[in-house]
Design an enzyme around this catalytic site. Structure first.
Site, PDB file in Angstrom:
ATOM      1  N   SER A  62      -7.217  -5.806  -5.875  1.00  0.00           N
ATOM      2  CA  SER A  62      -8.366  -6.361  -5.151  1.00  0.00           C
ATOM      3  C   SER A  62      -9.631  -6.286  -6.012  1.00  0.00           C
ATOM      4  O   SER A  62      -9.676  -5.543  -7.003  1.00  0.00           O
ATOM      5  CB  SER A  62      -8.591  -5.579  -3.850  1.00  0.00           C
ATOM      6  OG  SER A  62      -9.119  -4.305  -4.148  1.00  0.00           O
TER       7      SER A  62
ATOM      8  N   ASP B 120       0.833  -1.213   0.000  1.00  0.00           N
ATOM      9  CA  ASP B 120       0.000   0.000   0.000  1.00  0.00           C
ATOM     10  C   ASP B 120       0.869   1.265   0.000  1.00  0.00           C
ATOM     11  O   ASP B 120       1.978   1.258   0.532  1.00  0.00           O
ATOM     12  CB  ASP B 120      -0.904  -0.023   1.246  1.00  0.00           C
ATOM     13  CG  ASP B 120      -2.048   0.959   1.126  1.00  0.00           C
ATOM     14  OD1 ASP B 120      -2.298   1.493   0.025  1.00  0.00           O
ATOM     15  OD2 ASP B 120      -2.711   1.204   2.152  1.00  0.00           O
ATOM     16  N   GLY B 121       0.335   2.318  -0.592  1.00  0.00           N
ATOM     17  CA  GLY B 121       0.992   3.628  -0.523  1.00  0.00           C
ATOM     18  C   GLY B 121       1.591   4.113  -1.832  1.00  0.00           C
ATOM     19  O   GLY B 121       2.278   5.136  -1.854  1.00  0.00           O
TER      20      GLY B 121
ATOM     21  N   ASN C 210     -10.587  -2.826  -6.355  1.00  0.00           N
ATOM     22  CA  ASN C 210      -9.751  -1.940  -7.175  1.00  0.00           C
ATOM     23  C   ASN C 210     -10.326  -1.688  -8.578  1.00  0.00           C
ATOM     24  O   ASN C 210      -9.947  -0.727  -9.239  1.00  0.00           O
ATOM     25  CB  ASN C 210      -8.318  -2.479  -7.312  1.00  0.00           C
ATOM     26  CG  ASN C 210      -7.489  -2.313  -6.062  1.00  0.00           C
ATOM     27  OD1 ASN C 210      -6.558  -3.064  -5.807  1.00  0.00           O
ATOM     28  ND2 ASN C 210      -7.817  -1.308  -5.250  1.00  0.00           N
TER      29      ASN C 210
ATOM     30  N   TRP D 191       2.911   7.954  -2.407  1.00  0.00           N
ATOM     31  CA  TRP D 191       4.337   8.102  -2.769  1.00  0.00           C
ATOM     32  C   TRP D 191       4.457   9.042  -3.963  1.00  0.00           C
ATOM     33  O   TRP D 191       5.282   9.960  -3.968  1.00  0.00           O
ATOM     34  CB  TRP D 191       4.915   6.725  -3.088  1.00  0.00           C
ATOM     35  CG  TRP D 191       6.370   6.699  -3.433  1.00  0.00           C
ATOM     36  CD1 TRP D 191       7.411   6.509  -2.567  1.00  0.00           C
ATOM     37  CD2 TRP D 191       6.963   6.859  -4.733  1.00  0.00           C
ATOM     38  NE1 TRP D 191       8.605   6.539  -3.236  1.00  0.00           N
ATOM     39  CE2 TRP D 191       8.359   6.759  -4.576  1.00  0.00           C
ATOM     40  CE3 TRP D 191       6.454   7.075  -6.014  1.00  0.00           C
ATOM     41  CZ2 TRP D 191       9.252   6.854  -5.637  1.00  0.00           C
ATOM     42  CZ3 TRP D 191       7.335   7.184  -7.078  1.00  0.00           C
ATOM     43  CH2 TRP D 191       8.721   7.076  -6.881  1.00  0.00           C
TER      44      TRP D 191
ATOM     45  N   ARG E 240       1.789  -4.956   6.116  1.00  0.00           N
ATOM     46  CA  ARG E 240       1.113  -3.906   5.343  1.00  0.00           C
ATOM     47  C   ARG E 240       1.944  -2.635   5.425  1.00  0.00           C
ATOM     48  O   ARG E 240       2.345  -2.208   6.509  1.00  0.00           O
ATOM     49  CB  ARG E 240      -0.300  -3.623   5.877  1.00  0.00           C
ATOM     50  CG  ARG E 240      -0.983  -2.557   5.008  1.00  0.00           C
ATOM     51  CD  ARG E 240      -2.442  -2.348   5.339  1.00  0.00           C
ATOM     52  NE  ARG E 240      -3.053  -1.494   4.314  1.00  0.00           N
ATOM     53  CZ  ARG E 240      -4.301  -1.555   3.911  1.00  0.00           C
ATOM     54  NH1 ARG E 240      -5.109  -2.443   4.427  1.00  0.00           N
ATOM     55  NH2 ARG E 240      -4.757  -0.729   2.981  1.00  0.00           N
TER      56      ARG E 240
ATOM     57  N   GLY F  44       0.065   5.464  -4.396  1.00  0.00           N
ATOM     58  CA  GLY F  44      -0.534   6.753  -4.768  1.00  0.00           C
ATOM     59  C   GLY F  44       0.068   7.892  -3.949  1.00  0.00           C
ATOM     60  O   GLY F  44       0.442   8.937  -4.499  1.00  0.00           O
TER      61      GLY F  44
HETATM   62  C1  FPP Z   1      -1.880   0.170  -3.354  1.00  0.00           C
HETATM   63  O1  FPP Z   1      -1.419   1.499  -3.385  1.00  0.00           O
HETATM   64  C2  FPP Z   1      -1.335  -0.605  -4.481  1.00  0.00           C
HETATM   65  C3  FPP Z   1      -2.074  -1.193  -5.453  1.00  0.00           C
HETATM   66  C4  FPP Z   1      -3.543  -1.113  -5.494  1.00  0.00           C
HETATM   67  C5  FPP Z   1      -1.465  -1.933  -6.559  1.00  0.00           C
HETATM   68  C6  FPP Z   1      -0.194  -2.659  -6.275  1.00  0.00           C
HETATM   69  C7  FPP Z   1       0.523  -2.838  -7.553  1.00  0.00           C
HETATM   70  C8  FPP Z   1       1.862  -2.798  -7.733  1.00  0.00           C
HETATM   71  C9  FPP Z   1       2.797  -2.725  -6.614  1.00  0.00           C
HETATM   72  C10 FPP Z   1       2.454  -2.813  -9.079  1.00  0.00           C
HETATM   73  C11 FPP Z   1       2.156  -3.976  -9.956  1.00  0.00           C
HETATM   74  C12 FPP Z   1       2.284  -5.305  -9.311  1.00  0.00           C
HETATM   75  C13 FPP Z   1       2.846  -6.409  -9.868  1.00  0.00           C
HETATM   76  C14 FPP Z   1       2.718  -7.690  -9.147  1.00  0.00           C
HETATM   77  C15 FPP Z   1       3.595  -6.387 -11.123  1.00  0.00           C
HETATM   78  P1  FPP Z   1      -2.486   2.655  -3.526  1.00  0.00           P
HETATM   79  O2  FPP Z   1      -2.630   2.999  -4.952  1.00  0.00           O
HETATM   80  O3  FPP Z   1      -3.757   2.264  -2.850  1.00  0.00           O
HETATM   81  O4  FPP Z   1      -1.783   3.816  -2.731  1.00  0.00           O
HETATM   82  P2  FPP Z   1      -2.498   4.971  -1.902  1.00  0.00           P
HETATM   83  O5  FPP Z   1      -3.247   4.313  -0.790  1.00  0.00           O
HETATM   84  O6  FPP Z   1      -1.340   5.781  -1.413  1.00  0.00           O
HETATM   85  O7  FPP Z   1      -3.380   5.719  -2.845  1.00  0.00           O
END
Ligand code: FPP
Length: 257
Positions: A77, A32-33, A80, A37, A200, A35
């Site tokens: 998810s 998580d994180g 998502n 970042w 997490r 976005g």
């Molecule tokens: C959560 O961060 C992350 C995700 C929903 C996607 C995770 C995907 C990757 C790490 C890249 C692709 C993966 C593979 C296996 C190739 P967020 O977008 O919810 O962050 P935020 O909470 O800061 O908005």
């Protein structure tokens, strides 16, 4: 002597402090994180996901090097799908690109790729690429890397209940025969052991519909690090914390010794 040991420990690298014999058999990560970042850096959200793939590589490499047998990553998810179309498309493209790019790394490190979730919901290209890498790595034995894609734990549990109800209705099993082991055999994770350590990132402290059944006795580890900043050292810290916890599984401390 005791003082010597303290100094020695102080000089030991984080990696050296990990006890090989006490490694978790199954580590699961809620990445998580991404976005936040990107936002902190004045970049668009998808750049966070792009850099998140580098952290995926770090976590996979570190786990394989240490000898962790099962690593499961929450990559997408069921919820998502509600994100903006462009973000969903980018995540799917990143998945395809990463699979194409990392197949060699998986083979070189003897890592088997697996996936859990409503995989049929994935765009054709992503689904086919995924199946291709799963097929090509199916005989690898060093570690199983499982990607949770279009995964939701409640959806998984509903699926199990439907399958078992149908088996009862068709007299294939009796209601009395339903136990934890039968349920385990109907979960997406049927070939995986229970989760020992759930990590997490990003400071959020919730489970977000991830492996609800499978984390019944998992140790939970939350870190403020945003996923794209997650490095091998961060995994080592999580593992050291895990190894210093007492896992009682409902028993008393005295019973464990
Ligand atoms: C959560 O961060 C992350 C995700 C929903 C996607 C995770 C995907 C990757 C790490 C890249 C692709 C993966 C593979 C296996 C190739 P967020 O977008 O919810 O962050 P935020 O909470 O800061 O908005």
């Amino acid at each position: 002597m005791a003082a010597d040991r303290v100094i020695a420990d102080f000089n030991m690298s984080l990696k050296d402090q990990i006890v090989k014999e006490k490694l978790p058999n199954h580590v699961a990560i809620i990445m998580d994180g991404n976005g936040r970042w990107a936002k902190q850096k004045g970049l668009v959200r998808v750049m966070g996901h792009e850099n998140g793939t580098k952290a995926v590589r770090e976590a996979v490499e570190a786990s394989a090097e240490l000898g962790i047998k099962n690593l499961t990553l929450y990559a997408f998810s069921t919820e998502n799908w509600k994100r903006p179309k462009l973000e969903v498309q980018t995540l799917m493209k990143l998945l395809v690109r990463s699979l194409k790019k990392e197949i060699k790394t998986l083979q070189d490190n003897n890592i088997k790729l697996s996936a859990i979730g409503c995989l049929k919901d994935l765009p054709n290209k992503a689904y086919e690429e995924l199946q291709d890498v799963i097929e090509k790595t199916k005989d690898n034995t060093n570690m199983t890397l499982t990607l949770a894609l279009s995964y939701g734990s409640r959806e998984e549990i509903v699926k199990v209940i439907k399958e078992l109800s149908l088996k009862v209705k068709n007299n294939i099993i009796s209601p009395e025969s339903i136990d934890e082991s039968i349920i385990n055999k109907h979960l997406y994770t049927q070939n995986l052991p229970d989760v020992d350590l759930l990590i997490r990132t990003s400071g959020e402290q919730r489970i977000s519909n991830f492996l609800l059944w499978q984390i019944a006795y998992a140790e939970l580890y939350f870190t403020d690090i945003l996923w794209p900043d997650f490095k091998k050292e961060n995994l080592y810290k999580a593992l050291i914390t895990y190894q210093n916890r007492e896992r009682r599984f409902g028993k008393t401390s005295e019973q464990l010794t």
